[in-house]
Design an enzyme around this catalytic site. Structure first.
Site, mmCIF file in Angstrom:
data_model
loop_
_atom_site.group_PDB
_atom_site.id
_atom_site.type_symbol
_atom_site.label_atom_id
_atom_site.label_comp_id
_atom_site.label_asym_id
_atom_site.label_seq_id
_atom_site.Cartn_x
_atom_site.Cartn_y
_atom_site.Cartn_z
ATOM 1 N N THR A 97 -5.743 5.775 5.358
ATOM 2 C CA THR A 97 -6.826 4.857 5.716
ATOM 3 C C THR A 97 -6.182 3.602 6.290
ATOM 4 O OG1 THR A 97 -8.145 5.703 3.871
ATOM 5 C CG2 THR A 97 -8.860 3.634 4.866
ATOM 6 N N LYS A 172 -14.848 5.995 7.970
ATOM 7 C CA LYS A 172 -14.295 5.816 6.619
ATOM 8 C C LYS A 172 -14.636 4.418 6.090
ATOM 9 C CE LYS A 172 -11.408 6.062 3.026
ATOM 10 N NZ LYS A 172 -11.319 6.957 1.914
ATOM 11 N N LYS A 240 -6.891 -3.037 0.249
ATOM 12 C CA LYS A 240 -6.471 -2.790 1.638
ATOM 13 C C LYS A 240 -7.680 -2.358 2.480
ATOM 14 C CE LYS A 240 -4.632 1.383 2.205
ATOM 15 N NZ LYS A 240 -5.494 2.325 2.880
HETATM 16 N N1 LIG Z 1 -5.988 8.179 -3.791
HETATM 17 C C1 LIG Z 1 -7.207 8.359 -3.271
HETATM 18 O O1 LIG Z 1 -8.155 8.660 -3.992
HETATM 19 C C2 LIG Z 1 -7.427 8.214 -1.769
HETATM 20 C C3 LIG Z 1 -8.637 8.655 -1.259
HETATM 21 C C4 LIG Z 1 -8.876 8.550 0.108
HETATM 22 C C5 LIG Z 1 -7.926 7.974 0.935
HETATM 23 N N2 LIG Z 1 -6.742 7.535 0.416
HETATM 24 C C6 LIG Z 1 -5.763 6.934 1.349
HETATM 25 O O2 LIG Z 1 -4.712 7.882 1.539
HETATM 26 C C7 LIG Z 1 -3.466 7.194 1.689
HETATM 27 C C8 LIG Z 1 -2.498 7.644 0.596
HETATM 28 O O3 LIG Z 1 -3.091 7.381 -0.670
HETATM 29 P P1 LIG Z 1 -2.444 7.927 -2.038
HETATM 30 O O4 LIG Z 1 -3.422 7.648 -3.093
HETATM 31 O O5 LIG Z 1 -1.915 9.304 -1.838
HETATM 32 O O6 LIG Z 1 -1.233 6.892 -2.176
HETATM 33 P P2 LIG Z 1 0.075 6.994 -3.067
HETATM 34 O O7 LIG Z 1 -0.079 7.951 -4.187
HETATM 35 O O8 LIG Z 1 0.475 5.591 -3.373
HETATM 36 O O9 LIG Z 1 1.126 7.628 -2.045
HETATM 37 C C9 LIG Z 1 1.482 6.941 -0.883
HETATM 38 C C10 LIG Z 1 2.404 7.835 -0.089
HETATM 39 O O10 LIG Z 1 2.782 7.146 1.104
HETATM 40 C C11 LIG Z 1 4.209 7.017 1.142
HETATM 41 N N3 LIG Z 1 4.543 5.737 1.780
HETATM 42 C C12 LIG Z 1 3.973 4.524 1.547
HETATM 43 N N4 LIG Z 1 4.560 3.594 2.319
HETATM 44 C C13 LIG Z 1 5.503 4.229 3.048
HETATM 45 C C14 LIG Z 1 6.433 3.795 4.024
HETATM 46 N N5 LIG Z 1 6.503 2.521 4.429
HETATM 47 N N6 LIG Z 1 7.262 4.719 4.556
HETATM 48 C C15 LIG Z 1 7.198 6.004 4.169
HETATM 49 N N7 LIG Z 1 6.332 6.471 3.249
HETATM 50 C C16 LIG Z 1 5.503 5.594 2.691
HETATM 51 C C17 LIG Z 1 4.620 7.050 -0.306
HETATM 52 O O11 LIG Z 1 6.001 7.375 -0.408
HETATM 53 P P3 LIG Z 1 6.804 7.102 -1.781
HETATM 54 O O12 LIG Z 1 6.579 8.312 -2.636
HETATM 55 O O13 LIG Z 1 8.202 6.939 -1.347
HETATM 56 O O14 LIG Z 1 6.240 5.837 -2.380
HETATM 57 C C18 LIG Z 1 3.705 8.154 -0.829
HETATM 58 O O15 LIG Z 1 4.142 9.424 -0.437
HETATM 59 C C19 LIG Z 1 -3.796 5.689 1.648
HETATM 60 O O16 LIG Z 1 -3.985 5.202 2.955
HETATM 61 C C20 LIG Z 1 -5.101 5.663 0.860
HETATM 62 O O17 LIG Z 1 -5.871 4.518 1.154
HETATM 63 C C21 LIG Z 1 -6.462 7.656 -0.918
#
Ligand SMILES: NC(=O)c1ccc[n+]([C@@H]2O[C@H](COP(=O)([O-])OP(=O)(O)OC[C@H]3O[C@@H](n4cnc5c(N)ncnc54)[C@H](OP(=O)(O)O)[C@@H]3O)[C@@H](O)[C@H]2O)c1
Length: 300
Positions: A97, A172, A240
């Site tokens: 997102t 979104k 965010k």
């Molecule tokens: N969680 C939800 O319910 C949900 C629902 C809809 C949308 N989203 C969106 O989906 C995305 C991911 O969410 P998530 O919940 O899966 O987050 P998360 O568990 O915090 O995982 C984030 C992922 O992104 C990687 N990452 C972050 N910054 C990076 C960088 N600078 N370079 C390389 N890799 C990086 C992290 O790597 P590391 O493992 O090294 O930290 C990890 O693999 C976000 O944009 C979020 O807003 C999430």
């Protein structure tokens, strides 16, 4: 079978990449923190890529699910980023997102490199990713979105082409505006029920069968009562998202007072140390702001 690469094995990406593999695609993963990629490969097979460029070289379709604008930019445009390895004719699908502005910029850069781009943010949370039941908002050209659709089917309950590049992110944003209002209402309702001395579980079970029901109520009220927030969609990510929404709204000349207020409430949750708590922790901010009060006639 399509050769795909999946980058970003967080709460969402890890199970999504698993669904792609189970759907019969050949999947190579990359994650900044190598341990997660190793764990994924131990579970599903294969070897992690050594960099985003390395992952992109091996695939005709590359998918990303990382954090915020800066993160996506570094993964795509960094020195060893996706663009450095992507073969002409490949397609990049982004599930993060992020702002519509960045999505449009990436789409233009990829087009120049002879590649396609689809902004494809998701809704449905961690449970939706695990169960392969996500809603996916797709922005891009007709041909790119049509090419993405059969791949996304591995974890989509619903997907739709909502417009040109950036439109997936705009849709979104609509989702996040709706979710913010629902969670604020749910939290205020439960806070009121608690302080009025009602049996909160009983009342929420009834509300959940009436016009006040919502996905958040059904799936979150029990954990909110139990003060459990160590799951789901992190408050830092919601902050965010709401910052992105409010910037986009300002650009449209719109005021979204309810969304602004909820964003401030999430700031309060972050100040309590809850940046990684689930977004239902809005209730915690209300509880922290209001001193304990036992209403007359309701023995504690
Ligand atoms: N969680 C939800 O319910 C949900 C629902 C809809 C949308 N989203 C969106 O989906 C995305 C991911 O969410 P998530 O919940 O899966 O987050 P998360 O568990 O915090 O995982 C984030 C992922 O992104 C990687 N990452 C972050 N910054 C990076 C960088 N600078 N370079 C390389 N890799 C990086 C992290 O790597 P590391 O493992 O090294 O930290 C990890 O693999 C976000 O944009 C979020 O807003 C999430």
């Amino acid at each position: 079978m399509t050769e795909v690469a999946f980058l970003g094995l967080g709460v969402m990406g890890y199970p999504m990449a698993g669904h792609l593999q189970r759907a019969g695609h050949r999947v190579q993963v990359w994650n900044r923190t190598r341990a997660k990629a190793d764990a994924w490969c131990a579970q599903h097979g294969g070897q992690p890529a050594t960099s985003p460029a390395d992952a992109a070289r091996s695939a005709s379709i590359v998918l990303t699910c990382v954090g915020r604008d800066d993160d996506l930019e570094s993964v795509v445009l960094g020195p060893d980023g996706i663009l450095a390895g992507l073969r002409p004719g490949s397609l990049l699908i982004d599930h993060s997102t992020v702002s519509a502005t960045l999505s449009r910029r990436l789409a233009a850069m990829l087009q120049e490199a002879g590649c396609g781009f689809v902004d494809a943010p998701v809704s449905g949370g961690q449970q939706g990713a695990i169960n392969g039941q996500l809603s996916i908002f797709c922005g891009g050209s007709d041909s790119d979105v049509a090419r993405a659709a059969p791949v996304l089917a591995a974890y989509a309950r619903a997907q739709a082409h909502v417009g040109p590049s950036g439109s997936g992110q705009l849709a979104k944003m609509v989702n996040q505006i709706c979710v913010a209002g629902v969670l604020q209402g749910l939290s205020e309702g439960m806070h009121f029920a608690q302080r009025a001395g009602l049996d909160v579980a009983q009342v929420m079970a009834l509300v959940g069968q009436g016009a006040g029901s919502s996905w958040q109520l059904i799936n979150r009220h029990a954990t909110m009562i139990a003060d459990q927030y160590d799951h789901g969609f992190a408050v830092d990510w919601m902050r965010k998202d709401l910052d992105i929404v409010l910037a986009e709204a300002a650009g449209l000349g719109l005021s979204l007072p309810g969304t602004e207020h909820v964003n401030d409430c999430y700031r309060a949750v972050q100040a309590l140390g809850g940046g990684r708590w689930d977004t239902s922790s809005l209730l915690k901010a209300l509880q922290a702001q209001t001193p304990d009060h036992t209403p007359p006639g309701n023995p504690s």
